[in-house]
Enzyme design. Sequence first.
Site, PDB file in Angstrom:
ATOM      1  N   ASP A 241       0.620  -1.367  -0.379  1.00 31.10           N
ATOM      2  CA  ASP A 241      -0.076  -0.438  -0.384  1.00 31.10           C
ATOM      3  C   ASP A 241       0.747   1.297   0.022  1.00 31.10           C
ATOM      4  O   ASP A 241       1.988   1.291   0.592  1.00 31.10           O
ATOM      5  CB  ASP A 241      -0.971   0.001   1.317  1.00 31.10           C
ATOM      6  CG  ASP A 241      -2.336   0.923   0.941  1.00 31.10           C
ATOM      7  OD1 ASP A 241      -3.352   0.584   0.990  1.00 31.10           O
ATOM      8  OD2 ASP A 241      -1.319   2.594   0.923  1.00 31.10           O
TER       9      ASP A 241
ATOM     10  N   GLU B  41     -18.145  -4.305   6.444  1.00 27.79           N
ATOM     11  CA  GLU B  41     -17.502  -3.160   6.928  1.00 27.79           C
ATOM     12  C   GLU B  41     -17.569  -4.112   8.287  1.00 27.79           C
ATOM     13  O   GLU B  41     -18.001  -4.017   9.260  1.00 27.79           O
ATOM     14  CB  GLU B  41     -17.743  -1.916   7.210  1.00 27.79           C
ATOM     15  CG  GLU B  41     -16.130  -1.607   6.753  1.00 27.79           C
ATOM     16  CD  GLU B  41     -16.392  -0.422   6.777  1.00 27.79           C
ATOM     17  OE1 GLU B  41     -16.774   0.104   5.242  1.00 27.79           O
ATOM     18  OE2 GLU B  41     -15.847   0.735   7.220  1.00 27.79           O
TER      19      GLU B  41
ATOM     20  N   LYS C  78     -21.029  -8.399  -8.481  1.00 29.15           N
ATOM     21  CA  LYS C  78     -20.641  -7.887  -7.380  1.00 29.15           C
ATOM     22  C   LYS C  78     -22.180  -6.019  -7.345  1.00 29.15           C
ATOM     23  O   LYS C  78     -22.955  -6.094  -6.049  1.00 29.15           O
ATOM     24  CB  LYS C  78     -19.521  -7.100  -6.975  1.00 29.15           C
ATOM     25  CG  LYS C  78     -19.028  -6.286  -5.987  1.00 29.15           C
ATOM     26  CD  LYS C  78     -19.301  -6.061  -4.622  1.00 29.15           C
ATOM     27  CE  LYS C  78     -19.421  -6.023  -4.123  1.00 29.15           C
ATOM     28  NZ  LYS C  78     -18.376  -4.992  -3.175  1.00 29.15           N
TER      29      LYS C  78
ATOM     30  N   CYS D 109     -20.323   1.893   0.475  1.00 31.36           N
ATOM     31  CA  CYS D 109     -20.352   0.824  -1.081  1.00 31.36           C
ATOM     32  C   CYS D 109     -21.828   1.245  -1.384  1.00 31.36           C
ATOM     33  O   CYS D 109     -21.563   1.470  -2.453  1.00 31.36           O
ATOM     34  CB  CYS D 109     -20.243  -0.843  -0.248  1.00 31.36           C
ATOM     35  SG  CYS D 109     -18.535  -1.077   0.325  1.00 31.36           S
TER      36      CYS D 109
ATOM     37  N   ARG E   4     -18.004   7.376   6.162  1.00 34.07           N
ATOM     38  CA  ARG E   4     -18.311   7.354   4.636  1.00 34.07           C
ATOM     39  C   ARG E   4     -19.586   7.257   3.834  1.00 34.07           C
ATOM     40  O   ARG E   4     -20.248   6.090   4.866  1.00 34.07           O
ATOM     41  CB  ARG E   4     -17.668   6.307   3.588  1.00 34.07           C
ATOM     42  CG  ARG E   4     -15.656   7.253   3.467  1.00 34.07           C
ATOM     43  CD  ARG E   4     -15.228   5.859   2.725  1.00 34.07           C
ATOM     44  NE  ARG E   4     -15.245   4.672   3.483  1.00 34.07           N
ATOM     45  CZ  ARG E   4     -14.767   3.372   2.647  1.00 34.07           C
ATOM     46  NH1 ARG E   4     -14.280   3.415   1.549  1.00 34.07           N
ATOM     47  NH2 ARG E   4     -15.369   2.485   3.474  1.00 34.07           N
TER      48      ARG E   4
HETATM   49  C1  UGA Z   1     -21.833  -3.871   1.819  1.00 35.29           C
HETATM   50  C2  UGA Z   1     -22.695  -5.373   1.309  1.00 35.29           C
HETATM   51  O1  UGA Z   1     -23.131  -5.607   2.814  1.00 35.29           O
HETATM   52  C3  UGA Z   1     -21.056  -6.417   1.720  1.00 35.29           C
HETATM   53  O2  UGA Z   1     -21.615  -7.191   1.340  1.00 35.29           O
HETATM   54  C4  UGA Z   1     -20.359  -5.468  -0.061  1.00 35.29           C
HETATM   55  O3  UGA Z   1     -19.672  -6.438   0.505  1.00 35.29           O
HETATM   56  C5  UGA Z   1     -20.088  -4.250   1.005  1.00 35.29           C
HETATM   57  O4  UGA Z   1     -21.055  -3.350   0.422  1.00 35.29           O
HETATM   58  C6  UGA Z   1     -18.782  -3.731  -0.390  1.00 35.29           C
HETATM   59  O5  UGA Z   1     -19.719  -3.627  -1.079  1.00 35.29           O
HETATM   60  O6  UGA Z   1     -17.601  -3.972  -0.053  1.00 35.29           O
HETATM   61  P1  UGA Z   1     -21.130  -2.019   4.056  1.00 35.29           P
HETATM   62  O7  UGA Z   1     -21.241  -1.325   3.403  1.00 35.29           O
HETATM   63  O8  UGA Z   1     -20.412  -2.675   4.876  1.00 35.29           O
HETATM   64  O9  UGA Z   1     -20.937  -4.273   2.946  1.00 35.29           O
HETATM   65  O10 UGA Z   1     -22.301  -2.616   4.417  1.00 35.29           O
HETATM   66  P2  UGA Z   1     -24.297  -2.896   5.083  1.00 35.29           P
HETATM   67  O11 UGA Z   1     -23.791  -4.386   6.533  1.00 35.29           O
HETATM   68  O12 UGA Z   1     -24.572  -4.111   4.078  1.00 35.29           O
HETATM   69  O13 UGA Z   1     -24.966  -2.056   4.996  1.00 35.29           O
HETATM   70  C7  UGA Z   1     -25.181  -0.895   4.131  1.00 35.29           C
HETATM   71  C8  UGA Z   1     -25.938   0.314   4.802  1.00 35.29           C
HETATM   72  O14 UGA Z   1     -27.729  -0.215   5.153  1.00 35.29           O
HETATM   73  C9  UGA Z   1     -26.057   0.666   6.365  1.00 35.29           C
HETATM   74  O15 UGA Z   1     -26.014   1.916   6.379  1.00 35.29           O
HETATM   75  C10 UGA Z   1     -27.104  -0.019   6.940  1.00 35.29           C
HETATM   76  O16 UGA Z   1     -27.397   0.691   8.337  1.00 35.29           O
HETATM   77  C11 UGA Z   1     -28.050  -0.297   6.388  1.00 35.29           C
HETATM   78  N1  UGA Z   1     -28.899  -1.078   6.200  1.00 35.29           N
HETATM   79  C12 UGA Z   1     -28.697  -2.496   6.654  1.00 35.29           C
HETATM   80  C13 UGA Z   1     -30.622  -0.637   6.999  1.00 35.29           C
HETATM   81  O17 UGA Z   1     -30.834   0.088   6.714  1.00 35.29           O
HETATM   82  N2  UGA Z   1     -31.129  -2.059   6.976  1.00 35.29           N
HETATM   83  C14 UGA Z   1     -30.997  -3.979   6.844  1.00 35.29           C
HETATM   84  O18 UGA Z   1     -31.510  -3.906   7.229  1.00 35.29           O
HETATM   85  C15 UGA Z   1     -30.058  -3.472   6.521  1.00 35.29           C
END
Ligand code: UGA
Length: 463
Positions: A36, A164, A233, A289, A356
């Site tokens: 990195d 994450e 993806k 994401c 973010r």
């Molecule tokens: C997301 C995907 O879930 C991963 O599978 C993917 O690999 C990743 O993006 C990526 O593209 O690298 P992440 O960004 O860590 O993961 O977040 P999530 O845990 O999926 O949550 C995303 C958002 O949705 C958060 O703001 C969370 O609060 C919201 N959320 C999630 C809800 O409002 N309701 C739900 O039922 C679930």
Amino acid sequence: MEGEQKLRITMIGAGYVGLTTAAIFASFGNDVTLLDINKDKIEKLKQGEVPIFEEGLGELLEVARPNLTFISSWGSFNSKTELIIITVGTPMKENGDVDLTSVEKVAKSIGQKWSNGSQPIVIIKSTVPVGTTYRVKEWIEEELKKREINQEIYVASNPEFLREGLAVYDSLYPDRIVIGTDSSHVQDLLKRLYSPILNQTFPLSLKLPIQQPDHQPKPVWLVTEIKSAELIKYAANAFLAMKISFINEIARLAEKVGADITEVAEGIGLDQRIGTSYLKAGIGWGGGCFPKDTSAILNQGKEKGIEMSLVKATIDVNQKQKEWVISKLKEALGDLKNKEIGILGLSFKPNTDDIRGAISIEIIEKLLELGAAIKVYDPIAIDNFRKTYPKWKIKYIKKIEEIFEHSHAIILVTEWKQFKTLPYGELAKKMEDKIIIDGRNLLDIAPLIEAGFQYFGVGRNYS
Ligand code: UGA
């Protein structure tokens, strides 16, 4: 990888995906170099520090360390590696497109450093628009041509689905591993790499403080065309965001008709064709994401003349959730000028300090515009927020009780576990007006009402 020969791997990009994945592969006994160009981060890693907040990563790195080398310049890159895995960031540009600057730079550097006769496979794990894996191949070939090296390049797409904060868990117990390739040689090598995960046979030394799933079928090994893997993806993230926006839209209807969205979500989620996950209503999805990937897929559609109306609606509904918060506050307080508003939670979701795409950002920005006085509390994201928005006039609160003092309203933006059990009865007494907006439907309503709070949840029936 007992009985199997170790692989020599170079990972490029030490974000939460690159670092976690490098540590996982190293803990399986492979020889992994993580490159990195952020010298600070690499220095910290060399000193044994864990530069990001990921459950179990510290312990994993301890197991992985003997097989892990950290470097911060291409000068130390050794092209006599079997696999090069690209995990650099692909942020969103102003117009919603994907910024491929880092991927291009990495591809060109690989081409410049490639030694004649070596034949590593280049794997793209970064989330990239469809067709980019082939572009990476071209970028490498262009550089090789300049050096008069004539060499066949193998590339493959291997998207990640790591959440994450749960990246270690998701790496060890994935639902599927997707490999986009047209080469059986690539397939064989990657199957070898992933075999401890595919067969769920981790080395005995890998004892992590991570709860194993009760029942987890072995991951599915899915080999596809390169372009299909790239699109999988985006489609996966857009679908998950769509599920959340769907339940949020139904929540708005539930509020008007007097139904309770938590019951509705349970009732529909129990249908196995629908499933219960990603049906938690709230004030919207954020993160590094979903926002960028939904915009990117929308733009990829536009480029090809396809109107992605569902994805567009998914984004629009998400925007409306943030506006709902402000309208509820206005409904309860009237003019927001000089009103003291306490924000509980800054990170885009709990258990991370990542802000973010966090919903807190737009809500705070709007409230500042309306003249409100803002106080914020977050268990770990305050430093990040302060650094990112140094000019915003916000009071950063260290002791959570103080956020309630003289406040006219509290907005719970991130569902940190500790917010559920605060002594709301006592805290209510410190407030000017007892208004609480539970943006994540986290709180038990009855005790709040008893404490005199005017409670607003997302599509919850509390009359
Ligand atoms: C997301 C995907 O879930 C991963 O599978 C993917 O690999 C990743 O993006 C990526 O593209 O690298 P992440 O960004 O860590 O993961 O977040 P999530 O845990 O999926 O949550 C995303 C958002 O949705 C958060 O703001 C969370 O609060 C919201 N959320 C999630 C809800 O409002 N309701 C739900 O039922 C679930």
